[in-house]
Design an enzyme around this catalytic site. Structure first.
Site: not given
Length: 273
Positions: A146, A150
């Site tokens: 994750y 990002k």
């Protein structure tokens, strides 16, 4: 003046839904999208145009933007909000899990840029907004997929910003802290948890965090994030980054800590798990 038009992805709930309604309240022509258009009842009832859009499908991205230009003749803002969190130790993640995480969170934004930017350039005006996370400042154990997706998203935005500045297009990153949405529920669904694992301490750490509500008193409402997004879209000279909430600002201080110090803190967390 012509009514300004915004395309928002991931509007089935949470930040996306709140953002669609906030833009509608400000008099924008809103195109609220989700993988399943049936999940867009609230925006539709409030007057938003709706459509199905899976950001991993280039054809769908092209079709929706083509529809907006045909119906409105312009596209003033794109809010790239669709995304999810794939959590778990990197060693235990399948390559397909990691690839899908980047396909949604990172490449989805690129697909939007590729199809929206030519229209914004022709207008000489526009705003691309990417919903990211403060986790890019301090990638914790179990967040590699994750946080990596990002961080890559933000690097792309930082590169894009000076590339399109002369064309009158702004590029904005919005970093909410923990938001009161169903994100944590999906995190539990997507979290990798092997039956026999050398990383039980990571699972226990996230079990504890989930049990106390992750953000606790630092949690913020989707409406607060939506308000920040609308403000950025309306600003003549928006900031490159907006941190929303105390937790987001606190986590961002982590980027100033030496990596060794951060590792020591995570070592303590491992012993306490």
């Amino acid at each position: 003046m012509a009514v300004q038009t915004v395309l928002i992805t991931g509007c089935s709930s949470g930040i996306g839904r709140a953002t669609a309604l906030a833009f509608e309240d400000e008099g924008w022509q809103v195109y609220a999208t989700s993988r399943d258009e049936d999940d867009l009842t609230d925006p539709a009832e409030r007057g938003c145009a709706t459509d199905s859009l899976d950001v991993t499908d280039t054809g769908e991205v092209r079709r929706v933007i083509k529809r907006i230009i045909a119906e409105e003749g312009r596209l003033d803002c794109v809010v790239s909000n669709a995304g999810y969190g794939q959590f778990g130790p990197l060693e235990e993640l399948e390559e397909s899990d990691l690839a899908h995480q980047f396909d949604v969170n990172t490449f989805g934004f690129h697909r939007l840029v590729r199809r929206a930017m030519p229209h914004m350039r022709d207008q000489g005006d526009g705003t691309m907004i990417a919903v990211s996370s403060p986790i890019t400042a301090t990638s914790a154990p179990g967040t590699g997929a994750y946080a990596g997706s990002k961080a890559a998203l933000e690097a792309m935005c930082d590169s894009l910003r000076p590339e399109v500045d002369a064309d009158g297009v702004d590029v904005v990153i919005v970093q909410p802290g923990i938001v009161d949405t169903n994100f944590l529920d999906r995190m539990e669904t997507e979290r990798i948890s092997a039956e026999e694992s050398d990383y039980d301490w990571i699972q226990e750490m996230y079990d504890d965090a989930t049990a106390i509500g992750m953000g606790g008193p630092f949690s913020i409402s989707p409406d607060r994030v939506a308000s920040t997004i609308v403000d950025a879209a309306c600003a003549t000279d928006p900031e490159p980054r907006y941190q929303v909430g105390q937790l987001a600002r606190l986590i961002n201080y982590g980027r100033f800590l030496p990596a060794r110090w951060r590792d020591l803190l995570f070592g303590v967390a491992r012993r306490l798990a």
